[in-house]
Scaffold this active site. Structure first.
Site, PDB file in Angstrom:
ATOM      1  N   ASP A  81       0.846  -1.198   0.000  1.00 31.54           N
ATOM      2  CA  ASP A  81       0.000   0.000   0.000  1.00 31.54           C
ATOM      3  C   ASP A  81       0.887   1.256   0.000  1.00 31.54           C
ATOM      4  OD1 ASP A  81      -2.403   1.428   0.243  1.00 31.54           O
ATOM      5  OD2 ASP A  81      -2.360   1.377   2.442  1.00 31.54           O
ATOM      6  N   ASP A 103       3.050   5.046  -5.385  1.00 30.82           N
ATOM      7  CA  ASP A 103       2.344   6.313  -5.166  1.00 30.82           C
ATOM      8  C   ASP A 103       3.295   7.477  -5.432  1.00 30.82           C
ATOM      9  OD1 ASP A 103       0.927   8.482  -4.421  1.00 30.82           O
ATOM     10  OD2 ASP A 103       0.395   7.765  -2.411  1.00 30.82           O
ATOM     11  N   HIS A 179      -7.567  10.157   3.594  1.00 33.08           N
ATOM     12  CA  HIS A 179      -7.201   9.151   4.595  1.00 33.08           C
ATOM     13  C   HIS A 179      -7.567   9.626   5.999  1.00 33.08           C
ATOM     14  CE1 HIS A 179      -4.375   7.963   1.265  1.00 33.08           C
ATOM     15  NE2 HIS A 179      -4.952   6.831   1.550  1.00 33.08           N
ATOM     16  N   GLY A 180      -7.745   8.670   6.904  1.00 32.83           N
ATOM     17  CA  GLY A 180      -7.945   9.006   8.307  1.00 32.83           C
ATOM     18  C   GLY A 180      -9.404   9.173   8.701  1.00 32.83           C
ATOM     19  N   HIS A 210      -9.365   4.909  -2.447  1.00 30.12           N
ATOM     20  CA  HIS A 210      -8.650   5.003  -1.166  1.00 30.12           C
ATOM     21  C   HIS A 210      -9.509   5.806  -0.194  1.00 30.12           C
ATOM     22  CE1 HIS A 210      -4.415   3.639  -1.997  1.00 30.12           C
ATOM     23  NE2 HIS A 210      -5.008   3.492  -3.163  1.00 30.12           N
ATOM     24  N   ASN A 253     -10.310   0.674  -0.191  1.00 28.82           N
ATOM     25  CA  ASN A 253      -9.293   0.620   0.875  1.00 28.82           C
ATOM     26  C   ASN A 253      -9.848   1.055   2.228  1.00 28.82           C
ATOM     27  OD1 ASN A 253      -7.634   0.087  -1.277  1.00 28.82           O
ATOM     28  ND2 ASN A 253      -6.074   1.581  -0.710  1.00 28.82           N
ATOM     29  N   ASP A 255      -8.777   1.139   6.346  1.00 23.80           N
ATOM     30  CA  ASP A 255      -7.810   0.939   7.429  1.00 23.80           C
ATOM     31  C   ASP A 255      -8.294   1.608   8.721  1.00 23.80           C
ATOM     32  OD1 ASP A 255      -5.551   0.337   8.884  1.00 23.80           O
ATOM     33  OD2 ASP A 255      -4.333   1.925   8.020  1.00 23.80           O
TER      34      ASP A 255
HETATM   35  P1  13P Z   1      -8.925   5.042   5.445  1.00 23.31           P
HETATM   36  O1  13P Z   1      -8.038   5.935   6.220  1.00 23.31           O
HETATM   37  O2  13P Z   1     -10.179   5.725   5.039  1.00 23.31           O
HETATM   38  O3  13P Z   1      -9.215   3.761   6.128  1.00 23.31           O
HETATM   39  O4  13P Z   1      -8.167   4.689   4.062  1.00 23.31           O
HETATM   40  C1  13P Z   1      -7.216   3.666   3.995  1.00 23.31           C
HETATM   41  C2  13P Z   1      -6.436   3.680   2.734  1.00 23.31           C
HETATM   42  O5  13P Z   1      -6.741   4.344   1.771  1.00 23.31           O
HETATM   43  C3  13P Z   1      -5.234   2.820   2.693  1.00 23.31           C
HETATM   44  O6  13P Z   1      -4.525   2.968   1.506  1.00 23.31           O
HETATM   45  O1  G3H Z   2      -3.238   4.992   3.576  1.00 22.95           O
HETATM   46  C1  G3H Z   2      -2.646   4.731   4.615  1.00 22.95           C
HETATM   47  C2  G3H Z   2      -3.023   3.543   5.399  1.00 22.95           C
HETATM   48  O2  G3H Z   2      -4.096   3.843   6.254  1.00 22.95           O
HETATM   49  C3  G3H Z   2      -1.840   2.999   6.107  1.00 22.95           C
HETATM   50  O3  G3H Z   2      -1.482   3.808   7.172  1.00 22.95           O
HETATM   51  O4  G3H Z   2       0.930   4.267   6.727  1.00 22.95           O
HETATM   52  O5  G3H Z   2      -0.044   4.514   9.035  1.00 22.95           O
HETATM   53  O6  G3H Z   2       0.276   2.256   8.029  1.00 22.95           O
HETATM   54  P1  G3H Z   2       0.022   3.706   7.788  1.00 22.95           P
HETATM   55 ZN    ZN Z   3      -4.622   4.967   0.691  1.00 21.27          ZN
END
Ligand code: 13P
Ligand code: G3H
Ligand code: ZN
Length: 317
Positions: A81, A103, A179-180, A210, A253, A255
């Site tokens: 990722d 990326d 993200h987040g 994502h 995606n 996380d």
């Molecule tokens: P979230 O932060 O919305 O879970 O997105 C995760 C992601 O895009 C990982 O590549």
């Molecule tokens: O897009 C990012 C993912 O949520 C992974 O997060 O880089 O903190 O492991 P990380």
């Molecule tokens: Zn991502």
């Protein structure tokens, strides 16, 4: 069984999306496999650069190999990722990843193409597939003027050129998510208008969304009631996943939502059992809750129940 994302996307395109879940530790890995098998779904395990250095990249590989042996009915891809050039090459050389993401979205268009193409050449030579990103995710503020905000989203015409010139296998698009836990304010949401334009120019080509965590409000409330301070967190409506899938999104995606499950379970557990110090107790709760969480996501994605068809297709091919 480990397969490429390409194989999974061919079967899913236009019908459902596949959940791409990040892992960092043992408990997440166990919950992930159990949740996907309980819901009979194919899935993608994502390993970020941060996850590779949290303990050691070989620890994650060993966890996944162990889980593959323990759960022989599972079908999944192993994906890097948000890789940079160095991590992509390392992952390609390791032979363990079935798919990598380069990326270079922070670079200008031509540099992004050049970097991405170099990864595609190396990966394809080893039968590994490549995801790349065009546009910039996140940080689009409510007060930003429309033209300015759109400039960060994926340009549909550029998307077609990017795919043709790089030879990538799937494209991560910036369509309003970030993200987040703090994605949207007010009326913001996924830009289906932009997604539709991308699909028109790239019919049949797998797209990736994502930043797709939903940041459930009840989860946030429970975390805050147990001592957390997540104010104004908001995410993507999971009921929109199927619409995105119909518009070519094959990989979603997630996380952050899993991290919220972990945070809620552990905050509540130690609040309610202040005398406890055995980490296996909340660990057991987490593995169970994480499996349930994965099952729920797969239902929203439409990937739940697809496993028997995929096994049949793989055996026939
Ligand atoms: P979230 O932060 O919305 O879970 O997105 C995760 C992601 O895009 C990982 O590549
Ligand atoms: O897009 C990012 C993912 O949520 C992974 O997060 O880089 O903190 O492991 P990380
Ligand atoms: Zn991502």
């Amino acid at each position: 069984m480990i397969v490429t994302t390409k194989k999974l996307f061919e079967m899913a395109y236009g019908k459902y999306a596949i959940g791409a879940y990040n892992i960092n530790n043992l408990e997440q890995t166990m919950g992930l496999f159990k949740g996907n098998l309980n819901s009979q779904a194919p899935f993608i395990i994502q390993i970020s650069k941060g996850a590779r250095v949290y303990t050691d990249k070989s620890m994650l590989e060993a966890l996944i190999r162990g889980a593959d042996e323990l759960f022989p009915d599972a079908i999944f891809a192993v994906h890097l990722d948000h890789g940079d050039v160095e991590t992509c090459f390392d992952s390609i050389e390791s032979g363990f990843y079935s798919s990598v993401m380069i990326d270079a979205s922070h670079e200008d268009f031509e540099t992004n193409i050049k970097i991405t193409k170099s990864i595609v050449d190396a990966a394809h030579a080893k039968g590994i597939v490549v995801e790349a990103e065009l546009g910039k995710l996140g940080g689009v503020e409510e007060h930003v003027a429309v033209a300015e905000a759109d400039a960060k989203l994926t340009d549909p015409d550029q998307a077609k050129e990017f795919v043709e010139r790089t030879g990538i296998d799937s494209l991560a698009c910036a369509i309003g998510t970030s993200h987040g836990a703090y994605k949207f304010a007010g009326s913001q949401g996924v830009r289906f208008d932009v997604l539709e334009e991308i699909q028109k120019r790239l019919p049949g080509f797998p797209l990736v969304m994502h930043g797709s965590s939903s940041v459930p409000q009840d989860e946030v409330a429970r975390i805050n009631a147990a001592g957390g301070m997540l104010k104004g967190a908001k995410g993507v409506d999971a009921d929109q996943f199927k619409r995105a899938a119909q518009l070519g999104v094959t990989k979603v995606n997630i996380d952050t939502d899993g991290r919220l499950v972990w945070t809620r379970v552990h905050r509540e557990y130690f609040r309610d059992h202040p005398e406890q110090f055995d980490f296996r107790k909340p660990g057991e709760v987490f593995m169970k809750e994480y499996a349930t969480f994965i099952e729920g996501k797969n239902v929203k994605l439409g990937s739940a129940g697809q496993l028997p068809f995929i096994w049949k297709e793989l055996k026939a091919s």
